[in-house]
Design a protein around this motif. Structure first.
Motif, PDB file in Angstrom:
ATOM      1  N   TYR A 136      96.158   9.223  24.363  1.00 43.86           N
ATOM      2  CA  TYR A 136      97.409   9.029  23.620  1.00 43.86           C
ATOM      3  C   TYR A 136      97.198   8.027  22.484  1.00 43.86           C
ATOM      4  CZ  TYR A 136     102.474   8.684  22.874  1.00 43.86           C
ATOM      5  OH  TYR A 136     103.731   8.743  22.317  1.00 43.86           O
ATOM      6  N   ALA A 137      96.500   6.942  22.789  1.00 45.99           N
ATOM      7  CA  ALA A 137      96.272   5.900  21.784  1.00 45.99           C
ATOM      8  C   ALA A 137      95.467   6.434  20.604  1.00 45.99           C
ATOM      9  CB  ALA A 137      95.568   4.714  22.426  1.00 45.99           C
ATOM     10  N   ILE A 138      94.400   7.165  20.890  1.00 45.62           N
ATOM     11  CA  ILE A 138      93.539   7.681  19.813  1.00 45.62           C
ATOM     12  C   ILE A 138      94.318   8.633  18.922  1.00 45.62           C
ATOM     13  CG2 ILE A 138      91.545   9.153  19.336  1.00 45.62           C
ATOM     14  CD1 ILE A 138      90.225   7.965  21.847  1.00 45.62           C
ATOM     15  N   ASN A 139      95.094   9.534  19.539  1.00 45.26           N
ATOM     16  CA  ASN A 139      95.804  10.541  18.751  1.00 45.26           C
ATOM     17  C   ASN A 139      96.970   9.942  17.975  1.00 45.26           C
ATOM     18  OD1 ASN A 139      98.062  12.873  18.609  1.00 45.26           O
ATOM     19  ND2 ASN A 139      96.022  13.773  18.558  1.00 45.26           N
ATOM     20  N   SER A 140      97.629   8.927  18.560  1.00 45.68           N
ATOM     21  CA  SER A 140      98.804   8.347  17.913  1.00 45.68           C
ATOM     22  C   SER A 140      98.466   7.231  16.938  1.00 45.68           C
ATOM     23  CB  SER A 140      99.750   7.796  18.982  1.00 45.68           C
ATOM     24  OG  SER A 140      99.147   6.696  19.667  1.00 45.68           O
TER      25      SER A 140
END
Length: 472
Positions: free
Chosen positions: A294-298
């Motif tokens: 989630y962190a990488i994509n957001s």
């Protein structure tokens, strides 16, 4: 939510098979923490040692030294049929003379009560309260003398989930049910072969992964090598929660690394439910990879805002009421300096009953979090599992009683997003038809009795307390 069991088997002349099994079970400890056992054979005699508790607590050098031989099977148990007591610790030793065998099982037999009644009427005596003993007695009841034919007879009578290791005096057998609900794989080690619930067990003992054991397949492993016996299957139904939660992230199933699949789930969640926030926390340890995804994509930084006590639940000392009231505080401790005045995205693998999630969110708010946005790697769970997961009854499932906005209000989150079923399948990277999705859809791979009793077999036998023995 708990998975049922972890199983292992090894045929390796010249190797210390009891020690190999110990370390394999150590790697599979996450699949069951109630009891553990190892059975070995030297070609003449089958030996067994099992106890309640963790692998590391049960076995000593002296015990392993006494479990000599060149074949072994092992088991870690979490009960889905039968109570948590010594009588139900596996493997089981069953039969007598040339018919003696040991068996360990991961799964749940949905027609166990009917088979129990049938076998009991034929004079078979049951000493445990698990469906594993039913599988063993069914094998022993077959008219054939060939072990593969006997195992096939049992397989054709059983309904549900059953990955099993079976050991006779001279041969290791492995079988996987025709739906392939629970994982099982084959590996090679110096001097022989191994089978295990997950590939991480192979890595721990230096074995090389060969392949998945196929749904409906029986393997016979002995001095002649590995012989495979397959049958046509109509469909596959691997439990999707092996990918979401149960299996270790360093295991591979159907060619997919679980860590990568879970990271992809987090990425899909970020696409489906974006939000403005300051940091992303994956609930440790099962949602750590998804949180990173989630962190990488957001583009929102990941953080470790919750510290998990990894030994929670691994003691027989019960807390008093005050400590019970602390609940999740015993399991998770928030980091105030990380969370204070922050807008937090909290990523978790699932919400089942809705008892833990509100407490975690309250912990984050108490530690200073300004906003908490809940993101869940699975669609809403609206139906119970009958194939080897001790999940909950339908009346206990929060998503069966509340809408998503109602759940958001109940857990105290500023927003709530569940990963869609198409998003989950995309993240896993395998065809939808490969999986059992009944907990989301209510479409079971087999007809089931909608309110099955986990302790039904124990109720029938009054929870008797004698372990099956070679003379049974």
């Amino acid at each position: 939510m708990h998975e049922s069991c972890g199983i292992f088997g090894v045929f390796a002349p010249g190797q210390d098979v009891a020690r190999l099994t110990f370390f394999a079970l150590f790697a599979l400890q996450h699949r069951g923490q109630e009891s553990s056992g190892i059975s070995t054979s030297d070609g003449r005699e089958l030996k067994l040692y099992s106890q309640m508790g963790l692998v590391s607590h049960i076995f000593t050098e002296d015990i392993l030294r006494k479990l000599g031989g060149h074949i072994a099977i092992g088991h870690n148990r979490y009960s889905t049929t039968g109570s948590s007591q010594q009588i139900n610790a596996q493997p089981f030793l069953m039969g007598q003379g040339d018919n003696v065998m040991a068996i360990a099982h991961n799964g749940n037999i949905v027609n166990s009560e009917a088979l129990n009644a049938e076998l009991s009427s034929q004079g078979y005596v049951f000493k445990s309260s698990t469906d594993t003993e039913i599988i063993g007695q069914l094998i022993l009841s077959a008219v054939e003398t060939d072990w593969v034919k006997r195992i096939r007879y049992a397989m054709n009578r059983l309904k549900g989930a059953f990955s099993c290791t079976i050991m006779t005096k001279d041969t290791l057998y492995a079988m996987r049910d025709p739906l392939g609900v629970r994982p099982l794989c084959l590996g090679k080690i110096q001097g022989g072969y191994v089978v295990a619930s997950e590939s991480c067990a192979l890595d721990h003992i230096g074995a090389d992964f060969i392949r998945e054991i196929e749904p409906g397949e029986i393997l016979a492993i002995n001095e002649n090598g590995v012989t495979s016996f397959k049958q046509p299957i109509s469909r596959r139904a691997l439990c999707i929660f092996e990918f979401i939660y149960f299996a270790r992230p360093d295991s591979q199933i159907d060619g997919q690394l679980l860590y990568s699949a879970r990271q992809a789930m987090g990425a899909e969640l970020a696409r489906e439910y974006p939000v403005e926030a300051d940091l992303v926390i994956g609930v440790p340890d099962s949602a750590t990879a998804a949180g990173i995804g989630y962190a990488i994509n957001s583009g929102i930084p990941p953080a470790e805002g919750l510290i998990k006590n990894r030994y929670m639940g691994r003691t027989f000392i019960q807390p008093d009421q005050h400590l019970r009231d602390l609940g999740v505080k015993l399991k998770f401790n928030p980091l105030r300096s990380v969370l204070e005045d922050k807008r937090v995205v909290l990523v978790d693998d699932s919400i089942v009953r809705g008892t833990t999630t509100p407490q975690v969110i309250r912990l984050l708010r108490k530690a200073g979090a300004k906003e908490v946005h809940m993101r869940v790697c699975a669609p809403p769970i609206t139906n119970p599992c009958f194939f080897g997961v001790d999940m909950a009854t339908r009346s206990e499932l929060i998503a069966a009683k509340m809408s998503v906005p109602e759940i958001q209000k109940y857990i105290g989150a500023d927003s709530l997003g569940y990963l869609s079923l198409p998003g989950l399948i995309k993240a896993v990277g395998l065809p939808k038809d490969n999986f059992c999705l009944a907990c989301f859809t209510g479409e079971y791979a087999l007809p089931v009795q909608l309110e099955m009793d986990k302790f039904a077999l124990g109720n029938q036998r009054g929870n008797c307390c004698q372990m099956p023995s070679p003379g049974s």
